[in-house]
Structure formats: structure tokens, C-alpha cells
Design a protein around this motif. Structure first.
Motif, PDB file in Angstrom:
ATOM      1  N   GLU A 106      58.809  -0.176  49.494  1.00  0.00           N
ATOM      2  CA  GLU A 106      59.010   0.493  47.994  1.00  0.00           C
ATOM      3  C   GLU A 106      58.965  -0.369  47.301  1.00  0.00           C
ATOM      4  O   GLU A 106      59.455  -1.026  47.341  1.00  0.00           O
ATOM      5  CB  GLU A 106      60.190   1.939  48.138  1.00  0.00           C
ATOM      6  CG  GLU A 106      59.525   2.853  49.756  1.00  0.00           C
ATOM      7  CD  GLU A 106      60.484   4.418  49.973  1.00  0.00           C
ATOM      8  OE1 GLU A 106      61.036   4.216  47.930  1.00  0.00           O
ATOM      9  OE2 GLU A 106      60.994   4.659  51.159  1.00  0.00           O
ATOM     10  N   ASN A 155      58.469 -10.928  51.867  1.00  0.00           N
ATOM     11  CA  ASN A 155      58.251 -10.470  53.194  1.00  0.00           C
ATOM     12  C   ASN A 155      59.522 -11.716  53.729  1.00  0.00           C
ATOM     13  O   ASN A 155      60.098 -10.668  54.906  1.00  0.00           O
ATOM     14  CB  ASN A 155      57.039 -10.671  54.357  1.00  0.00           C
ATOM     15  CG  ASN A 155      56.386  -9.293  53.476  1.00  0.00           C
ATOM     16  OD1 ASN A 155      56.432  -8.275  52.792  1.00  0.00           O
ATOM     17  ND2 ASN A 155      55.979  -8.501  54.982  1.00  0.00           N
ATOM     18  N   HIS A 215      61.445   0.086  54.747  1.00  0.00           N
ATOM     19  CA  HIS A 215      61.975   0.852  56.837  1.00  0.00           C
ATOM     20  C   HIS A 215      60.944  -0.836  56.901  1.00  0.00           C
ATOM     21  O   HIS A 215      60.287  -1.001  57.036  1.00  0.00           O
ATOM     22  CB  HIS A 215      60.895   1.613  56.320  1.00  0.00           C
ATOM     23  CG  HIS A 215      60.540   2.808  54.962  1.00  0.00           C
ATOM     24  ND1 HIS A 215      61.199   3.840  55.674  1.00  0.00           N
ATOM     25  CD2 HIS A 215      61.045   3.071  54.328  1.00  0.00           C
ATOM     26  CE1 HIS A 215      61.693   4.624  54.253  1.00  0.00           C
ATOM     27  NE2 HIS A 215      61.220   3.799  53.606  1.00  0.00           N
ATOM     28  N   GLU A 263      64.329   2.245  64.483  1.00  0.00           N
ATOM     29  CA  GLU A 263      63.706   2.446  62.769  1.00  0.00           C
ATOM     30  C   GLU A 263      64.284   2.506  61.763  1.00  0.00           C
ATOM     31  O   GLU A 263      65.706   3.101  61.850  1.00  0.00           O
ATOM     32  CB  GLU A 263      63.218   3.458  63.314  1.00  0.00           C
ATOM     33  CG  GLU A 263      61.782   3.551  64.039  1.00  0.00           C
ATOM     34  CD  GLU A 263      60.716   4.408  63.658  1.00  0.00           C
ATOM     35  OE1 GLU A 263      61.061   5.703  62.821  1.00  0.00           O
ATOM     36  OE2 GLU A 263      59.535   4.393  64.141  1.00  0.00           O
ATOM     37  N   THR A 280      58.223  -1.957  58.296  1.00  0.00           N
ATOM     38  CA  THR A 280      56.754  -1.260  58.052  1.00  0.00           C
ATOM     39  C   THR A 280      56.455  -0.710  57.001  1.00  0.00           C
ATOM     40  O   THR A 280      54.929  -0.396  56.887  1.00  0.00           O
ATOM     41  CB  THR A 280      57.616   0.051  59.273  1.00  0.00           C
ATOM     42  OG1 THR A 280      58.486   0.845  58.879  1.00  0.00           O
ATOM     43  CG2 THR A 280      57.243  -0.280  60.806  1.00  0.00           C
ATOM     44  N   LYS A 281      57.390  -0.978  56.121  1.00  0.00           N
ATOM     45  CA  LYS A 281      57.340   0.054  54.912  1.00  0.00           C
ATOM     46  C   LYS A 281      57.718  -0.547  53.179  1.00  0.00           C
ATOM     47  O   LYS A 281      59.161  -1.064  53.626  1.00  0.00           O
ATOM     48  CB  LYS A 281      57.469   1.314  55.032  1.00  0.00           C
ATOM     49  CG  LYS A 281      56.900   1.710  53.013  1.00  0.00           C
ATOM     50  CD  LYS A 281      57.277   3.666  53.085  1.00  0.00           C
ATOM     51  CE  LYS A 281      56.772   4.053  51.926  1.00  0.00           C
ATOM     52  NZ  LYS A 281      56.676   5.214  51.835  1.00  0.00           N
TER      53      LYS A 281
END
Length: 208
Positions: free
Chosen positions: A55, A23, A71, A6, A52-53
Motif C-alpha cells: 500500500e 521489496n 500484505h 497470509e 502480495t500487495k
């Protein structure tokens, strides 16, 4: 051998990529930045696994690009200690047997971690295991290109971040044939292995 790590990073997307899927543009920038790079204390980055995320994105004054804190999980080559791998002998030197996995070459089996007794043949530039049998000793050569099974015993990370002007000024002048800047290029990530255990060593030894 491979793990999903991660990570968090701020990704800059230039204006000419705004027409692309967001993306996809993020994934391309992350792979461009990380793929085939060693991250200190993490390992050799291979490819993006997933995002995963995302912002909020910002455009700063004087810069038309978007900046987004991302993330994500990245596939990293980072074998665990005591893991057993199979590679090919790249070459031998006084420092030991140098092994390659094809995509990663910085693996060394030091002399003390070879089957004993072992000797270095200067003429052939190979390590030799003096294998004892009831009929006497036989020399088993560790030739270039041979498949070898080994166990990971240690890892060494080296911070290869650029040094400042004051540090660079203390470098001695480069000798003929030396690396530019007077320093030998060192690997940022090195694995140390052993074959001094039953079942380890050249596959040809155990298959013959």
C-alpha cells in the motif's frame, strides 16, 4: 507441517535503506521481525514466502523513516492435528518424552501417550516400554538421540506478551537458581504427541 499464512503488517524502512530495492528492504525487515518467532495461534515463523500487495508509504512528522502497510505470505511451522512426524528424543523426564525436530524443540509425549505398560527409570532418566512377548517382558529403552515416530494430538499456545508493572509486582521473589523475575520460562508454542499406536515409537524398534 509447513503452511503459507497470509499476514498484514506495517513495515518501517529507515532512511539509510532508501537506496536499496524497496521489496528487498521490506523482505529484510519482515524476516528480522518474524523469523524464528512464534506468533500466537499461528505457529513458528520460518521465512518470508512472497509479498502480495504494497500500500502507499508515509513519512510521519519527526520520523524520517517510511511506513508501508504490507500484505504478504509467510512460511510457518504449524503441523495439523493427527499429522505423523519423525524427530529425535532430546531427553526424558517425569513429564514424558521430549522430542526435537532440530529447528523446533517444544514437543512432549506425556506418559499416558506412551506404549503401555511404561515406567520411568530414575537412575537412567529414560522411559522404558515393558514389551510383552511369549518369552516374557523385555525392557525397551527410549534413549536420548533415538529417532522416534509420533502423531500430533494437541497444541498449546501461551501468550508470552510482557506483563504490566502491576502484574510484575505480584511475582514472588526468585528462588536460588530460578529464572530472573521469579518466573520459569515457558514455551510460547508446545506440541503434544502420542506413540501409543501400532507403527509409532522408536524407529529402531520396528527396523530391528
Amino acid at each position: 507441517m509447513f503452511v503459507a499464512v497470509e499476514m498484514v503488517d506495517t513495515v518501517r524502512i529507515p532512511p539509510w535503506n532508501f537506496q536499496r530495492q524497496f521489496n528487498e528492504a521490506i523482505a529484510e525487515e519482515l524476516n528480522k521481525k518474524l523469523a524464528n518467532k512464534v506468533v500466537y495461534q499461528v505457529g513458528l515463523c520460518i521465512c518470508l514466502y512472497d509479498i502480495t500487495k504494497l500500500e502507499d508509504s508515509y513519512i510521519f512528522p519527526g520520523d524520517g523513516a517510511s511506513h508501508t502497510k504490507v500484505h504478504f505470505r509467510y512460511v510457518v511451522f504449524h503441523p495439523f492435528l493427527d499429522e505423523i512426524l519423525v524427530g529425535k528424543i532430546k531427553y526424558c523426564s517425569q513429564e514424558g518424552v521430549h522430542v526435537s525436530l532440530g529447528f523446533f524443540d517444544d514437543i512432549v509425549i506425556p506418559p499416558e501417550s506412551l506404549q503401555q505398560p511404561a515406567k520411568f527409570d530414575e537412575a537412567e532418566q529414560v522411559w522404558v516400554w515393558e514389551y510383552e512377548t511369549d518369552e516374557g517382558a523385555h525392557d525397551l529403552y527410549m534413549d536420548q538421540g533415538e529417532d522416534i515416530r509420533f502423531r500430533i494430538t494437541d497444541e498449546v499456545f501461551l501468550d508470552t506478551s510482557p506483563t504490566g508493572p502491576s502484574a510484575a509486582a505480584t511475582n514472588t521473589p526468585a528462588a536460588p537458581g530460578a529464572e530472573e523475575g521469579g518466573q520459569k520460562k515457558e514455551a510460547p508454542y508446545t506440541l503434544l504427541g502420542t506413540i501409543s499406536e501400532p507403527g509409532l515409537g522408536l524407529l529402531s524398534w520396528w527396523n530391528s
